[in-house]
Design an enzyme around this catalytic site. Structure first.
Site, PDB file in Angstrom:
ATOM      1  N   ARG A 160       0.834  -1.229   0.000  1.00  0.00           N
ATOM      2  CA  ARG A 160       0.000   0.000   0.000  1.00  0.00           C
ATOM      3  C   ARG A 160       0.856   1.262   0.000  1.00  0.00           C
ATOM      4  NH1 ARG A 160      -1.973  -3.624  -1.208  1.00  0.00           N
ATOM      5  NH2 ARG A 160      -3.663  -4.811  -0.285  1.00  0.00           N
ATOM      6  N   SER A 209      -9.931   0.816   3.843  1.00  0.00           N
ATOM      7  CA  SER A 209      -9.203   0.580   5.098  1.00  0.00           C
ATOM      8  C   SER A 209      -8.649   1.870   5.664  1.00  0.00           C
ATOM      9  CB  SER A 209      -8.046  -0.386   4.859  1.00  0.00           C
ATOM     10  OG  SER A 209      -8.552  -1.618   4.442  1.00  0.00           O
ATOM     11  N   GLU A 280      -3.608   4.074   6.412  1.00  0.00           N
ATOM     12  CA  GLU A 280      -3.529   3.715   4.989  1.00  0.00           C
ATOM     13  C   GLU A 280      -4.167   4.818   4.149  1.00  0.00           C
ATOM     14  OE1 GLU A 280      -4.355  -0.345   3.940  1.00  0.00           O
ATOM     15  OE2 GLU A 280      -5.372   0.234   2.100  1.00  0.00           O
TER      16      GLU A 280
HETATM   17  C1  LIG Z   1     -15.428   0.119  -0.069  1.00  0.00           C
HETATM   18  C2  LIG Z   1     -13.957   0.283  -0.358  1.00  0.00           C
HETATM   19  C3  LIG Z   1     -13.160  -0.848  -0.459  1.00  0.00           C
HETATM   20  C4  LIG Z   1     -11.801  -0.711  -0.712  1.00  0.00           C
HETATM   21  N1  LIG Z   1     -11.041  -1.844  -0.819  1.00  0.00           N
HETATM   22  C5  LIG Z   1      -9.733  -1.743  -1.095  1.00  0.00           C
HETATM   23  C6  LIG Z   1      -8.917  -2.922  -1.250  1.00  0.00           C
HETATM   24  O1  LIG Z   1      -9.378  -4.049  -1.143  1.00  0.00           O
HETATM   25  N2  LIG Z   1      -7.594  -2.753  -1.522  1.00  0.00           N
HETATM   26  C7  LIG Z   1      -7.035  -1.519  -1.657  1.00  0.00           C
HETATM   27  O2  LIG Z   1      -5.839  -1.431  -1.920  1.00  0.00           O
HETATM   28  N3  LIG Z   1      -7.778  -0.400  -1.529  1.00  0.00           N
HETATM   29  C8  LIG Z   1      -9.095  -0.475  -1.251  1.00  0.00           C
HETATM   30  N4  LIG Z   1      -9.851   0.663  -1.112  1.00  0.00           N
HETATM   31  C9  LIG Z   1      -9.190   1.974  -1.167  1.00  0.00           C
HETATM   32  C10 LIG Z   1      -9.140   2.607  -2.563  1.00  0.00           C
HETATM   33  O3  LIG Z   1     -10.225   2.172  -3.370  1.00  0.00           O
HETATM   34  C11 LIG Z   1      -7.818   2.303  -3.281  1.00  0.00           C
HETATM   35  O4  LIG Z   1      -6.696   2.753  -2.540  1.00  0.00           O
HETATM   36  C12 LIG Z   1      -7.774   2.952  -4.665  1.00  0.00           C
HETATM   37  O5  LIG Z   1      -6.652   2.483  -5.363  1.00  0.00           O
HETATM   38  C13 LIG Z   1      -7.727   4.473  -4.606  1.00  0.00           C
HETATM   39  O6  LIG Z   1      -7.916   4.943  -5.917  1.00  0.00           O
HETATM   40  P1  LIG Z   1      -8.582   6.350  -6.235  1.00  0.00           P
HETATM   41  O7  LIG Z   1      -8.515   6.526  -7.689  1.00  0.00           O
HETATM   42  O8  LIG Z   1      -9.921   6.458  -5.615  1.00  0.00           O
HETATM   43  O9  LIG Z   1      -7.543   7.316  -5.517  1.00  0.00           O
HETATM   44  P2  LIG Z   1      -7.869   8.560  -4.592  1.00  0.00           P
HETATM   45  O10 LIG Z   1      -8.506   8.075  -3.335  1.00  0.00           O
HETATM   46  O11 LIG Z   1      -8.553   9.614  -5.354  1.00  0.00           O
HETATM   47  O12 LIG Z   1      -6.387   9.030  -4.241  1.00  0.00           O
HETATM   48  C14 LIG Z   1      -5.526   8.219  -3.456  1.00  0.00           C
HETATM   49  C15 LIG Z   1      -4.103   8.772  -3.589  1.00  0.00           C
HETATM   50  O13 LIG Z   1      -3.668   8.589  -4.924  1.00  0.00           O
HETATM   51  C16 LIG Z   1      -3.308   9.825  -5.509  1.00  0.00           C
HETATM   52  N5  LIG Z   1      -3.714   9.769  -6.925  1.00  0.00           N
HETATM   53  C17 LIG Z   1      -4.924   9.422  -7.431  1.00  0.00           C
HETATM   54  N6  LIG Z   1      -4.882   9.435  -8.778  1.00  0.00           N
HETATM   55  C18 LIG Z   1      -3.627   9.799  -9.126  1.00  0.00           C
HETATM   56  C19 LIG Z   1      -2.954   9.988 -10.372  1.00  0.00           C
HETATM   57  N7  LIG Z   1      -3.555   9.803 -11.557  1.00  0.00           N
HETATM   58  N8  LIG Z   1      -1.649  10.389 -10.351  1.00  0.00           N
HETATM   59  C20 LIG Z   1      -1.022  10.589  -9.156  1.00  0.00           C
HETATM   60  N9  LIG Z   1      -1.601  10.426  -7.967  1.00  0.00           N
HETATM   61  C21 LIG Z   1      -2.887  10.020  -7.944  1.00  0.00           C
HETATM   62  C22 LIG Z   1      -4.061  10.883  -4.707  1.00  0.00           C
HETATM   63  O14 LIG Z   1      -3.400  12.130  -4.746  1.00  0.00           O
HETATM   64  C23 LIG Z   1      -4.036  10.264  -3.311  1.00  0.00           C
HETATM   65  O15 LIG Z   1      -2.823  10.560  -2.654  1.00  0.00           O
HETATM   66  C24 LIG Z   1     -11.223   0.570  -0.863  1.00  0.00           C
HETATM   67  C25 LIG Z   1     -12.032   1.707  -0.777  1.00  0.00           C
HETATM   68  C26 LIG Z   1     -13.394   1.579  -0.515  1.00  0.00           C
HETATM   69  C27 LIG Z   1     -14.234   2.820  -0.436  1.00  0.00           C
END
Ligand SMILES: Cc1cc2nc3c(=O)[nH]c(=O)nc-3n(C[C@H](O)[C@H](O)[C@H](O)COP(=O)(O)OP(=O)(O)OC[C@H]3O[C@@H](n4cnc5c(N)ncnc54)[C@H](O)[C@@H]3O)c2cc1C
Length: 293
Positions: A160, A209, A280
């Site tokens: 992560r 998480s 996380e």
């Molecule tokens: C119900 C639920 C279940 C989940 N289960 C999991 C799981 O099983 N495993 C897991 O790992 N995660 C899980 N997550 C967390 C999340 O979905 C992941 O971490 C996901 O990868 C985040 O992606 P995002 O596009 O929403 O990023 P965001 O939440 O929008 O951003 C997260 C970080 O990434 C950066 N970021 C986003 N896009 C870019 C880009 N294009 N370039 C540079 N930086 C960027 C942001 O600045 C921030 O620091 C879960 C979340 C929820 C709500």
């Protein structure tokens, strides 16, 4: 490309909290992305990119900088032979749909992760024994110094975690997958989704998480459950009654309520288990957890 001011970031986080961004833009091409980064550079403004905000806690005061949300070409996904080529803003759901239709397996684990490709690279997102690092070949990272294609090793992907910093934008990524019959892919997805539904709150506003699993026999969720924190509420936020490592927006939550719960959870885990939990969820804006002790 249009630049907006004072856009409420609560609209772009799955928890539904967070204050405004000083400036907000949706670049759709590499040229527009470079233009946005140059605009921020000239004003010495920090830049952050958001995906689906599914792992993001934005300060109630907002973010005093430029927030980017990738769209257009930078959110498309295609399959070429045994590779998935995706923009940083492409959702995992769309990517999964493309690879399933092309008969490529290896990305099914992402069915439980409601984010984008760029957010997945930043977090090295993963589930069920797989993560981005397992399948990622390279990611195109754009910052004020230019464009670089980086391998998982160069991105520093571990549990992560990546070495990416705000101002570095994942514009595109390429993944190596392997042929698998579509029926088998569908069956894998159905199995993983059922596992997820049985264990986690899937129909609530959360950011996934809260804490990373510690180096301990108990996961963060089990530890916080043992601390009696399931259902614990502060302001409009509560620790999920279903899973100790999830915080839900139970009403009109503010990010400060989620932070207060995190502070309490860390205090109790230290007191009861001698463990310092590390968050996380990513913070954006002026947010931090006070040191323990
Ligand atoms: C119900 C639920 C279940 C989940 N289960 C999991 C799981 O099983 N495993 C897991 O790992 N995660 C899980 N997550 C967390 C999340 O979905 C992941 O971490 C996901 O990868 C985040 O992606 P995002 O596009 O929403 O990023 P965001 O939440 O929008 O951003 C997260 C970080 O990434 C950066 N970021 C986003 N896009 C870019 C880009 N294009 N370039 C540079 N930086 C960027 C942001 O600045 C921030 O620091 C879960 C979340 C929820 C709500």
């Amino acid at each position: 490309m249009k630049l907006d001011e004072g856009v409420a970031l609560s609209r772009f986080t799955t928890l539904g909290t967070g204050g405004p961004a000083r400036a907000f833009a949706r670049p759709e091409t590499l040229d527009e992305l470079e233009e946005a980064l140059a605009w921020a550079g000239e004003r010495e403004l920090p830049v952050a990119t958001i995906g689906l905000g599914s792992n993001l806690l934005v300060a109630d005061e907002g973010f005093d900088g430029l927030v980017l949300k990738l769209g257009g070409e930078l959110a498309e996904a295609t399959v070429q032979e045994e590779r998935l080529l995706a923009g940083g803003g492409a959702t995992n759901a769309v990517c999964l749909h493309r690879v399933r239709a092309a008969g490529l397996g290896g990305f099914e684990f992402a069915c439980a992760i409601p984010g984008t490709i760029g957010g997945g690279v930043w977090m090295n997102a993963g589930a069920y024994g797989s993560d981005w690092a397992t399948i990622l070949e390279r990611a195109q990272v754009v910052d004020s110094d230019g464009t670089h294609w980086l391998t998982p090793g160069e991105l520093g992907l571990s549990y992560r975690h990546s070495e990416l910093r705000h101002g570095q934008v994942v514009a595109q990524a390429e993944f190596a997958l392997a042929p698998l019959p579509e029926d088998q892919i569908k069956a894998n997805i159905a199995r993983l989704q059922a596992l997820r539904k049985a264990a986690q709150p899937t129909n609530k506003r959360t950011f996934g998480s809260v804490f990373k699993n510690p180096d301990h026999e108990l996961t963060a969720g089990r530890m916080l459950e043992a601390c009696g924190l399931k259902g614990h509420r502060m302001g409009g936020a509560q620790i999920s009654p279903r899973h100790g490592n999830f915080i839900e927006n139970a009403g009109e939550a503010r990010s400060a309520d989620a932070v207060a719960l995190m502070v309490e959870a860390r205090r109790r885990a230290l007191e009861q288990f001698g463990v310092e939990l590390r968050h996380e969820v990513e913070f954006l804006g002026p947010l931090e957890l006070p040191p323990l002790g």
